[in-house]
Design a protein around this motif. Structure first.
Motif, PDB file in Angstrom:
ATOM      1  N   ILE A   1      10.841  -0.928   5.239  1.00  0.00           N
ATOM      2  CA  ILE A   1       9.640  -0.102   5.350  1.00  0.00           C
ATOM      3  C   ILE A   1       9.912   1.311   4.847  1.00  0.00           C
ATOM      4  O   ILE A   1       9.121   1.895   4.111  1.00  0.00           O
ATOM      5  CB  ILE A   1       9.129  -0.110   6.809  1.00  0.00           C
ATOM      6  N   ARG A   2      11.063   1.855   5.217  1.00  0.00           N
ATOM      7  CA  ARG A   2      11.421   3.199   4.746  1.00  0.00           C
ATOM      8  C   ARG A   2      11.679   3.194   3.238  1.00  0.00           C
ATOM      9  O   ARG A   2      11.316   4.146   2.545  1.00  0.00           O
ATOM     10  CB  ARG A   2      12.620   3.723   5.507  1.00  0.00           C
ATOM     11  N   ALA A   3      12.291   2.139   2.730  1.00  0.00           N
ATOM     12  CA  ALA A   3      12.553   2.044   1.292  1.00  0.00           C
ATOM     13  C   ALA A   3      11.244   2.011   0.497  1.00  0.00           C
ATOM     14  O   ALA A   3      11.194   2.498  -0.641  1.00  0.00           O
ATOM     15  CB  ALA A   3      13.395   0.807   0.979  1.00  0.00           C
ATOM     16  N   ALA A   4      10.187   1.479   1.082  1.00  0.00           N
ATOM     17  CA  ALA A   4       8.873   1.450   0.421  1.00  0.00           C
ATOM     18  C   ALA A   4       8.239   2.835   0.369  1.00  0.00           C
ATOM     19  O   ALA A   4       7.327   3.073  -0.411  1.00  0.00           O
ATOM     20  CB  ALA A   4       7.947   0.474   1.135  1.00  0.00           C
ATOM     21  N   GLY A   5       8.712   3.752   1.248  1.00  0.00           N
ATOM     22  CA  GLY A   5       8.199   5.116   1.206  1.00  0.00           C
ATOM     23  C   GLY A   5       7.623   5.647   2.494  1.00  0.00           C
ATOM     24  O   GLY A   5       7.094   6.759   2.528  1.00  0.00           O
TER      25      GLY A   5
ATOM     26  N   LEU B   1       0.825  -1.215   0.000  1.00  0.00           N
ATOM     27  CA  LEU B   1       0.000   0.000   0.000  1.00  0.00           C
ATOM     28  C   LEU B   1       0.852   1.256   0.000  1.00  0.00           C
ATOM     29  O   LEU B   1       0.542   2.227  -0.694  1.00  0.00           O
ATOM     30  CB  LEU B   1      -0.932   0.005   1.213  1.00  0.00           C
ATOM     31  N   THR B   2       1.919   1.251   0.777  1.00  0.00           N
ATOM     32  CA  THR B   2       2.814   2.413   0.818  1.00  0.00           C
ATOM     33  C   THR B   2       3.400   2.668  -0.564  1.00  0.00           C
ATOM     34  O   THR B   2       3.422   3.814  -1.041  1.00  0.00           O
ATOM     35  CB  THR B   2       3.923   2.196   1.868  1.00  0.00           C
ATOM     36  N   GLU B   3       3.857   1.617  -1.232  1.00  0.00           N
ATOM     37  CA  GLU B   3       4.394   1.768  -2.587  1.00  0.00           C
ATOM     38  C   GLU B   3       3.324   2.281  -3.551  1.00  0.00           C
ATOM     39  O   GLU B   3       3.600   3.131  -4.402  1.00  0.00           O
ATOM     40  CB  GLU B   3       4.980   0.449  -3.070  1.00  0.00           C
ATOM     41  N   ALA B   4       2.101   1.789  -3.417  1.00  0.00           N
ATOM     42  CA  ALA B   4       1.004   2.233  -4.290  1.00  0.00           C
ATOM     43  C   ALA B   4       0.665   3.699  -4.040  1.00  0.00           C
ATOM     44  O   ALA B   4       0.388   4.449  -4.981  1.00  0.00           O
ATOM     45  CB  ALA B   4      -0.226   1.355  -4.076  1.00  0.00           C
ATOM     46  N   ILE B   5       0.706   4.117  -2.786  1.00  0.00           N
ATOM     47  CA  ILE B   5       0.433   5.523  -2.458  1.00  0.00           C
ATOM     48  C   ILE B   5       1.511   6.413  -3.063  1.00  0.00           C
ATOM     49  O   ILE B   5       1.222   7.462  -3.642  1.00  0.00           O
ATOM     50  CB  ILE B   5       0.334   5.710  -0.927  1.00  0.00           C
TER      51      ILE B   5
END
Length: 131
Positions: free
Chosen positions: A94-98, A64-68
């Protein structure tokens, strides 16, 4: 006008805790238990912050973070990851995902609110892991 926080959390007790805590600090909240609904709800609610559980069924908080971050409308919304994953490699992933901030479960209520306040006011709080 109260800041708006979208809480994406599949565990009903945690969802209620986070929303109640945020409301007690004058935030307007919207809760989402199923991550598959999170993007549509974020677009409709247009929150100042998204509090995102990472470990969920169907779609993970990382996905979801990547999609956002890939969504033109949502990409600038701050995201605070809340998760039971507490290792350094987990935080890096987690931080790398955004995610803009990271708080591990069980949460410190004071640190949770401090991080929310920093992010909701568009100043990125440093990531921490709570033991």
């Amino acid at each position: 006008m109260a800041k708006r926080v979208l809480v994406v959390e599949d565990n009903e007790l945690n969802l209620r805790l986070f929303c109640d805590l945020l409301r007690a600090h004058d935030y307007e909240t919207e809760g989402v238990r199923d991550g598959r609904e999170a993007l549509d709800r974020a677009r409709a609610f247009m929150p100042d912050l998204i509090v995102m559980d990472i470990q969920m069924p169907h779609v993970t908080g990382l996905e979801l973070t990547e999609a956002i971050r890939a969504d033109e409308t949502l990409r600038t919304m701050p995201i605070m990851a809340v998760t039971a994953y507490a290792g350094k490699a987990d935080e890096d992933r987690i931080r790398a995902a955004g995610a803009d901030a990271y708080v591990s479960k069980p949460i410190s209520l004071m640190r949770f609110i401090e991080t929310v306040e920093g992010l909701a006011n568009r100043t990125i709080a440093p990531a921490t892991t709570e033991a």
